[in-house]
Design a protein around this motif. Structure first.
Motif, PDB file in Angstrom:
ATOM      1  N   ASP A 290     -10.656 -31.623  20.444  1.00 53.50           N
ATOM      2  CA  ASP A 290     -10.194 -31.941  21.724  1.00 53.50           C
ATOM      3  C   ASP A 290      -9.803 -33.374  22.489  1.00 53.50           C
ATOM      4  O   ASP A 290      -8.932 -32.996  23.087  1.00 53.50           O
ATOM      5  N   GLY A 291      -9.632 -34.208  21.267  1.00 49.26           N
ATOM      6  CA  GLY A 291      -9.744 -35.222  21.705  1.00 49.26           C
ATOM      7  C   GLY A 291     -10.273 -35.967  22.885  1.00 49.26           C
ATOM      8  O   GLY A 291      -9.945 -37.022  23.356  1.00 49.26           O
ATOM      9  N   HIS A 292     -11.395 -35.738  22.931  1.00 47.78           N
ATOM     10  CA  HIS A 292     -12.222 -36.231  24.249  1.00 47.78           C
ATOM     11  C   HIS A 292     -13.714 -36.419  24.057  1.00 47.78           C
ATOM     12  O   HIS A 292     -13.939 -36.756  23.142  1.00 47.78           O
ATOM     13  N   VAL A 293     -14.139 -37.551  24.944  1.00 52.41           N
ATOM     14  CA  VAL A 293     -15.525 -37.937  24.162  1.00 52.41           C
ATOM     15  C   VAL A 293     -16.995 -36.911  24.778  1.00 52.41           C
ATOM     16  O   VAL A 293     -16.352 -36.230  24.791  1.00 52.41           O
ATOM     17  N   TYR A 294     -17.699 -37.300  24.051  1.00 51.16           N
ATOM     18  CA  TYR A 294     -18.981 -36.977  24.731  1.00 51.16           C
ATOM     19  C   TYR A 294     -19.875 -37.668  25.303  1.00 51.16           C
ATOM     20  O   TYR A 294     -20.733 -38.178  24.915  1.00 51.16           O
TER      21      TYR A 294
ATOM     22  N   ALA B  78     -11.999 -31.001  30.026  1.00 52.02           N
ATOM     23  CA  ALA B  78     -10.743 -31.610  30.355  1.00 52.02           C
ATOM     24  C   ALA B  78     -10.467 -33.033  30.666  1.00 52.02           C
ATOM     25  O   ALA B  78      -9.492 -33.536  31.107  1.00 52.02           O
ATOM     26  N   THR B  79     -11.878 -32.677  31.962  1.00 52.86           N
ATOM     27  CA  THR B  79     -11.912 -33.607  32.276  1.00 52.86           C
ATOM     28  C   THR B  79     -12.394 -35.413  31.978  1.00 52.86           C
ATOM     29  O   THR B  79     -12.230 -36.432  32.941  1.00 52.86           O
ATOM     30  N   LEU B  80     -12.882 -35.378  30.773  1.00 51.68           N
ATOM     31  CA  LEU B  80     -13.796 -35.972  29.864  1.00 51.68           C
ATOM     32  C   LEU B  80     -12.990 -37.588  29.916  1.00 51.68           C
ATOM     33  O   LEU B  80     -11.493 -36.689  29.154  1.00 51.68           O
TER      34      LEU B  80
ATOM     35  N   LEU C 118     -17.628 -23.457  25.052  1.00 51.82           N
ATOM     36  CA  LEU C 118     -16.222 -23.757  23.679  1.00 51.82           C
ATOM     37  C   LEU C 118     -15.868 -21.593  23.738  1.00 51.82           C
ATOM     38  O   LEU C 118     -15.899 -21.228  22.643  1.00 51.82           O
ATOM     39  N   PRO C 119     -14.409 -21.417  24.289  1.00 57.45           N
ATOM     40  CA  PRO C 119     -14.176 -19.667  23.818  1.00 57.45           C
ATOM     41  C   PRO C 119     -13.534 -20.408  22.893  1.00 57.45           C
ATOM     42  O   PRO C 119     -13.659 -18.963  21.951  1.00 57.45           O
ATOM     43  N   SER C 120     -13.027 -21.115  22.180  1.00 56.58           N
ATOM     44  CA  SER C 120     -11.956 -21.323  21.430  1.00 56.58           C
ATOM     45  C   SER C 120     -12.896 -21.841  19.934  1.00 56.58           C
ATOM     46  O   SER C 120     -12.180 -22.013  19.289  1.00 56.58           O
ATOM     47  N   CYS C 121     -13.840 -21.682  20.414  1.00 55.82           N
ATOM     48  CA  CYS C 121     -14.558 -22.852  19.484  1.00 55.82           C
ATOM     49  C   CYS C 121     -14.986 -21.607  18.441  1.00 55.82           C
ATOM     50  O   CYS C 121     -15.618 -21.114  18.128  1.00 55.82           O
ATOM     51  N   SER C 122     -14.485 -22.103  16.558  1.00 56.31           N
ATOM     52  CA  SER C 122     -15.251 -21.691  15.041  1.00 56.31           C
ATOM     53  C   SER C 122     -15.620 -22.486  14.145  1.00 56.31           C
ATOM     54  O   SER C 122     -16.713 -21.349  13.083  1.00 56.31           O
TER      55      SER C 122
END
Length: 359
Positions: A147-151, A354-356, A111-115
């Motif tokens: 990011d709009g992706h699932v977990y 990005a692949t999720l 998560l390089p840009s996550c704060s």
């Protein structure tokens, strides 16, 4: 008569001469001549060069160091930095503390840009199986949903005296936060449901805790959160009585979970028949590629029931991880292994978000 007899005066004179010679010799041996005294001169001797001064600097703050005037001779720097301005390591805070390097392998940051930090949410929904509202807690990772992706999702059960606060109190969310921030595991959801009377008084089937989890809890979570609704994205585990439930469900429904773990499982349900007993279903049922982990303390009283499960799986060639480690049946045993649990549960889950699928 000799001449000495005849001349007493000569004898006396000779004796005195001899005595004088002896005294002179003795004085020459005991009183050497003194060194001549050097008279002081008018000018004192030239002084020796001064000894160089060795300065041990007093540590100063970065602000003080930056205030030195231009051209001023700086104090020699110590070998090891002693202040923040000199590159000392900052004191970690409770929220930013990274686990020891032995706990997590060093991998690229995920998560390089996550704060935005992760958080725990509490929820309730009406359960037809329980006939009452059922509580749960869910850990949402840093920058959840941005990011709009699932977990991928991990479901964790407590024991027969625990509620939805158990894993939270153990510190599973703090351990997950540190691991995700360190890039050791991918971001995930962790669901911690209440056990209630349902988990303690039922054994299996649609009207049991199994039915609540499979038919109500999982659909509710995947509808309410960005949970990846695929078998490859679900893991389940539990401690004590929760370890029984996790093994029982996954061995009966390996199509629902990718991984199952039991931590100090209490396999003592007297009503569990061959269709529910993990020591039977783990061998009879086709588990496919289900990943299995079982750990228990060396002095845990439930080791007696867990050992036959390991023996049965090993005899049938069912791949699984089996660990008997120092400890007893207590929270401190599980808390000390949270990092190991998280690394195992999340192994194989995608690290490239990005692949999720989209949420």
């Amino acid at each position: 008569m000799s001449s000495f007899t005849r001349a007493p005066g000569l004898k006396l004179l000779f004796a005195l001469s001899l005595l004088s010679l002896l005294m002179a010799g003795l004085l020459a041996c005991s009183a050497p001549a003194a060194l001549p005294t050097v008279a002081p001169t008018a000018q004192p001797p030239a002084p020796l060069p001064p000894t160089p001064l060795v300065v041990v600097p007093t540590p100063t703050s970065a602000r003080e160091q930056g205030s030195e005037a231009a051209g001023e001779i700086s104090t020699p720097m110590p070998i090891e930095p002693t202040s923040a301005g000199e590159g000392a390591q900052p004191t970690p805070t409770a929220t930013a503390q990274r686990p020891a390097s032995d706990d997590f392998p060093i991998t690229p940051a995920l998560l390089p840009s996550c704060s935005t930090p992760g958080r725990i949410e509490q929820g309730t929904f009406d359960s037809a199986v329980a006939g009452q509202p059922m509580r749960y807690r869910v850990y949402l990772p840093p920058c959840y949903g941005q990011d709009g992706h699932v977990y991928p999702t991990l479901y964790l059960f407590g024991g027969n005296i625990h509620d939805d606060a158990f894993w939270d109190a153990l510190g599973i969310d703090e351990a997950a936060e540190a691991a995700i921030t360190a890039g050791a595991i991918p971001p995930l959801l962790i669901v911690m449901p209440d056990n209630g009377w349902l988990a303690n008084t039922t054994t299996s089937g649609p009207a049991s805790y199994e039915g609540f989890v499979l038919d109500e809890l999982i659909p509710h979570i995947e509808k309410s959160y960005c949970a990846w609704s695929a078998q490859a994205a679900r893991a389940v585990g539990g401690v004590s009585r929760g370890g029984y439930w996790s093994l029982m469900m996954a061995f009966r429904r390996p199509d629902v979970f990718r991984s199952v773990a039991a931590h100090s499982p209490a396999l003592i349900d007297d009503f569990a028949g061959p269709a529910e007993d993990p020591r039977v279903t783990g061998v009879v049922n086709d588990l496919g590629d289900l990943r299995i982990w079982i750990d228990i303390g060396q002095r845990d009283p439930y080791l007696v029931q867990a050992q036959p499960l390991h023996d049965a799986l090993a005899a049938d060639g069912v791949a699984h991880e089996w660990r008997v480690e120092p400890g007893i049946h207590e929270p401190a045993y599980w808390q000390a292994r949270l990092n190991d649990y998280l690394l195992w549960y999340s192994a194989g889950w995608p690290t490239d978000r990005a692949t999720l699928p989209d949420c």
